[in-house]
Design a protein around this motif. Structure first.
Motif, PDB file in Angstrom:
ATOM      1  N   ALA A  16       0.815  -1.207   0.000  1.00  0.00           N
ATOM      2  CA  ALA A  16       0.000   0.000   0.000  1.00  0.00           C
ATOM      3  C   ALA A  16       0.855   1.267   0.000  1.00  0.00           C
ATOM      4  CB  ALA A  16      -0.941   0.004   1.198  1.00  0.00           C
ATOM      5  N   GLU A  17       2.116   1.154   0.398  1.00  0.00           N
ATOM      6  CA  GLU A  17       3.032   2.296   0.414  1.00  0.00           C
ATOM      7  C   GLU A  17       3.650   2.567  -0.955  1.00  0.00           C
ATOM      8  OE1 GLU A  17       5.994   2.392   3.562  1.00  0.00           O
ATOM      9  OE2 GLU A  17       4.790   0.961   4.692  1.00  0.00           O
ATOM     10  N   VAL A  18       3.492   1.642  -1.887  1.00  0.00           N
ATOM     11  CA  VAL A  18       4.166   1.737  -3.178  1.00  0.00           C
ATOM     12  C   VAL A  18       3.228   2.322  -4.225  1.00  0.00           C
ATOM     13  CG1 VAL A  18       5.356   0.441  -4.991  1.00  0.00           C
ATOM     14  CG2 VAL A  18       5.611  -0.256  -2.596  1.00  0.00           C
ATOM     15  N   THR A  19       3.615   3.481  -4.754  1.00  0.00           N
ATOM     16  CA  THR A  19       2.885   4.129  -5.841  1.00  0.00           C
ATOM     17  C   THR A  19       3.868   4.410  -6.974  1.00  0.00           C
ATOM     18  OG1 THR A  19       3.319   6.404  -5.117  1.00  0.00           O
ATOM     19  CG2 THR A  19       1.384   5.279  -4.154  1.00  0.00           C
ATOM     20  N   ASP A  20       3.376   4.876  -8.090  1.00  0.00           N
ATOM     21  CA  ASP A  20       4.277   5.220  -9.194  1.00  0.00           C
ATOM     22  C   ASP A  20       5.230   6.349  -8.822  1.00  0.00           C
ATOM     23  OD1 ASP A  20       3.431   3.225 -10.864  1.00  0.00           O
ATOM     24  OD2 ASP A  20       2.412   4.531 -12.288  1.00  0.00           O
ATOM     25  N   GLU A  21       4.855   7.161  -7.848  1.00  0.00           N
ATOM     26  CA  GLU A  21       5.709   8.268  -7.422  1.00  0.00           C
ATOM     27  C   GLU A  21       6.759   7.830  -6.405  1.00  0.00           C
ATOM     28  OE1 GLU A  21       2.207   8.544  -7.425  1.00  0.00           O
ATOM     29  OE2 GLU A  21       2.385   9.377  -9.440  1.00  0.00           O
ATOM     30  N   SER A  22       6.621   6.626  -5.860  1.00  0.00           N
ATOM     31  CA  SER A  22       7.553   6.135  -4.847  1.00  0.00           C
ATOM     32  C   SER A  22       8.947   5.986  -5.428  1.00  0.00           C
ATOM     33  CB  SER A  22       7.098   4.768  -4.320  1.00  0.00           C
ATOM     34  OG  SER A  22       5.853   4.860  -3.690  1.00  0.00           O
ATOM     35  N   GLY A  23       9.936   6.333  -4.610  1.00  0.00           N
ATOM     36  CA  GLY A  23      11.324   6.215  -5.023  1.00  0.00           C
ATOM     37  C   GLY A  23      12.237   6.298  -3.818  1.00  0.00           C
ATOM     38  N   PRO A  24      13.530   6.424  -4.049  1.00  0.00           N
ATOM     39  CA  PRO A  24      14.484   6.483  -2.946  1.00  0.00           C
ATOM     40  C   PRO A  24      14.201   7.626  -1.964  1.00  0.00           C
ATOM     41  CG  PRO A  24      15.630   6.193  -5.023  1.00  0.00           C
ATOM     42  CD  PRO A  24      14.186   6.437  -5.342  1.00  0.00           C
ATOM     43  N   GLY A  25      13.631   8.709  -2.437  1.00  0.00           N
ATOM     44  CA  GLY A  25      13.340   9.835  -1.567  1.00  0.00           C
ATOM     45  C   GLY A  25      12.140   9.627  -0.670  1.00  0.00           C
TER      46      GLY A  25
END
Length: 76
Positions: A16-25
């Motif tokens: 649920a924390e993973v979206t297309d905007e998710s990344g190292p930041g």
């Protein structure tokens, strides 16, 4: 297995924390080592390989999805 599931599994976070905007930041466990683990896992799961140039500058799940789609892979 979906891209979200793969990313969540490698990075040890809730899907649920993973979206297309998710990344190292935005995902603290997305380190340079985990980035490499993610690439290797994606190669295994989707049966393909990445050139260094394809994954070097990837900084989000959305960018990973774009690279996979360019290789003809459905990422759901």
């Amino acid at each position: 297995m979906t891209l979200t599931e793969v990313v969540a599994g490698v990075l040890e976070v809730d899907p649920a924390e993973v979206t297309d905007e998710s990344g190292p930041g935005s995902i603290g466990t997305w380190t340079s080592l985990r980035h490499l683990q993610l690439v290797v896992t994606l190669e295994e799961v989707y049966g393909l390989s990445f050139a260094f140039e394809e994954i070097r500058d990837v900084r989000s799940v959305g960018e990973l999805r774009t690279v996979l789609r360019a290789k003809g892979t459905e990422t759901r």
